[in-house]
Design a protein around this motif. Structure first.
Motif, PDB file in Angstrom:
ATOM      1  N   ARG A 222      -3.574   7.402  -5.529  1.00  0.00           N
ATOM      2  CA  ARG A 222      -2.774   6.914  -4.523  1.00  0.00           C
ATOM      3  C   ARG A 222      -1.360   6.378  -4.833  1.00  0.00           C
ATOM      4  O   ARG A 222      -0.728   6.000  -4.049  1.00  0.00           O
ATOM      5  N   GLY A 228      -3.152   8.897   0.554  1.00  0.00           N
ATOM      6  CA  GLY A 228      -3.698   7.926   0.883  1.00  0.00           C
ATOM      7  C   GLY A 228      -5.278   7.771   0.902  1.00  0.00           C
ATOM      8  O   GLY A 228      -5.854   8.779  -0.117  1.00  0.00           O
ATOM      9  N   PRO A 310      -0.787   6.691   3.180  1.00  0.00           N
ATOM     10  CA  PRO A 310      -0.717   5.461   3.077  1.00  0.00           C
ATOM     11  C   PRO A 310      -0.008   4.775   4.677  1.00  0.00           C
ATOM     12  O   PRO A 310      -0.406   3.703   4.917  1.00  0.00           O
TER      13      PRO A 310
END
Length: 317
Positions: A222, A228, A310
């Motif tokens: 990540r 994400g 994200p």
């Protein structure tokens, strides 16, 4: 081109397609063919030693799989067949709760399912990046277009259906794909940047195979822009053999699992609480219910999909 053949005795019936079928990007995947009937799998992939074509033929009655490989990556691929077919995976500590009868039934129906470990982190990341925020149909088409245009013909024979399988591009080759070709395949800039960025860090991605802490693996995955919780989970499922890597932030998975276990469609947070007793095996829950074909009811027109990056609204840690 000559091949190398090995037989692996698993001690349990192994259906290669049942174990690694999640790696196939639709029935037209240029890198994956399954023969009807016997369930022999043909898979083209790229190894640290070069491209390889791998054929996996099950002999369920004696608990064996015959693995035949062509190409410079043959030794690496054959050495990895046990892990590819789930030998490193264990059901220890997994016990479906009595109140989750569909899961009890699925575990009884698929007792020999194991989570595969491909050991190909960048390849998994490239596929997952293309699959972000679109339907499976759209992602599979993009994969087909890009592999047919930029993949490498697999070494060895053609598949039984007459197709020449294609090895996915190397990291360097992914980086050189022109922007207009990404768009032609239906992959907009945000998703193509995930693949291109991952390609620049391919060696670092492969080094995550040396880690045993799944939370650290997730953190490193990540750390790439555009990756994400969903993308990292997809990579851990495929490349690392992580039986706990549940696909949170997917439009359907939490709803499917919660519907199967409770008869209600729940969001990610509620589903996370529901499957907490299965920590360590949460992806196993997802996979078994998927094999059983249990999904939530689908009504009305298709809704827009969430963002698997994200910037998505997602409160889970």
């Amino acid at each position: 081109m000559s091949s190398v053949v090995r037989r692996w005795r698993s001690g349990r019936p192994v259906d290669p397609h049942q174990v690694i079928g999640g790696l196939r990007k639709g029935p037209g995947d240029p890198a994956y063919v399954v023969e009807p009937g016997r369930r022999t799998v043909w898979r083209a992939t790229r190894t640290p030693d070069g491209p390889v074509l791998l054929r996996l033929t099950p002999y369920a009655t004696v608990g064996e799989v015959e693995a035949e490989a062509w190409g410079p990556g043959s030794a690496w691929a054959l050495d990895g067949v046990p892990e590819l077919l789930g030998e490193a995976d264990s059901w220890d500590g997994f016990s479906p709760l009595a109140e989750h009868q569909p899961l009890v039934d699925a575990a009884r129906r698929f007792p020999h399912f194991r989570v595969p470990r491909t050991r190909a982190v960048f390849e998994a990341m490239a596929a997952a990046g293309i699959e972000q925020v679109v339907t499976g149909k759209e992602a599979f088409r993009a994969w087909r277009v890009l592999l047919r245009e930029y993949g490498e013909p697999a070494p060895g024979p053609v598949a039984p259906d007459g197709r020449v399988l294609m090895v996915p591009p190397s990291p360097e080759e992914w980086r050189l794909i022109p922007s207009w070709q990404w768009l032609r395949a239906g992959v907009e800039g945000r998703r193509s940047r995930v693949v291109i960025t991952a390609a620049t860090r391919a060696r670092a991605l492969e080094r995550t195979l040396e880690l045993s802490d799944s939370s650290e693996i997730e953190r490193r995955l990540r750390s790439l822009p555009g990756v994400g919780v969903w993308t990292a989970a997809e990579v851990r499922q495929r490349a690392h053999g992580d039986a706990d890597a549940f696909s949170f932030a997917d439009y359907h998975v939490s709803r499917n699992v919660s519907y199967a276990l409770t008869g209600e469609e729940l969001d990610d947070d509620a589903t996370a609480e529901l499957i907490e007793p299965y920590r360590g095996h949460r992806f196993r829950v997802q996979a078994l219910l998927q094999l059983a074909g249990i999904t939530h009811p689908r009504y009305g027109p298709r809704k827009s999909l969430p963002t698997h990056t994200p910037g998505a609204t997602h409160r889970l840690r």
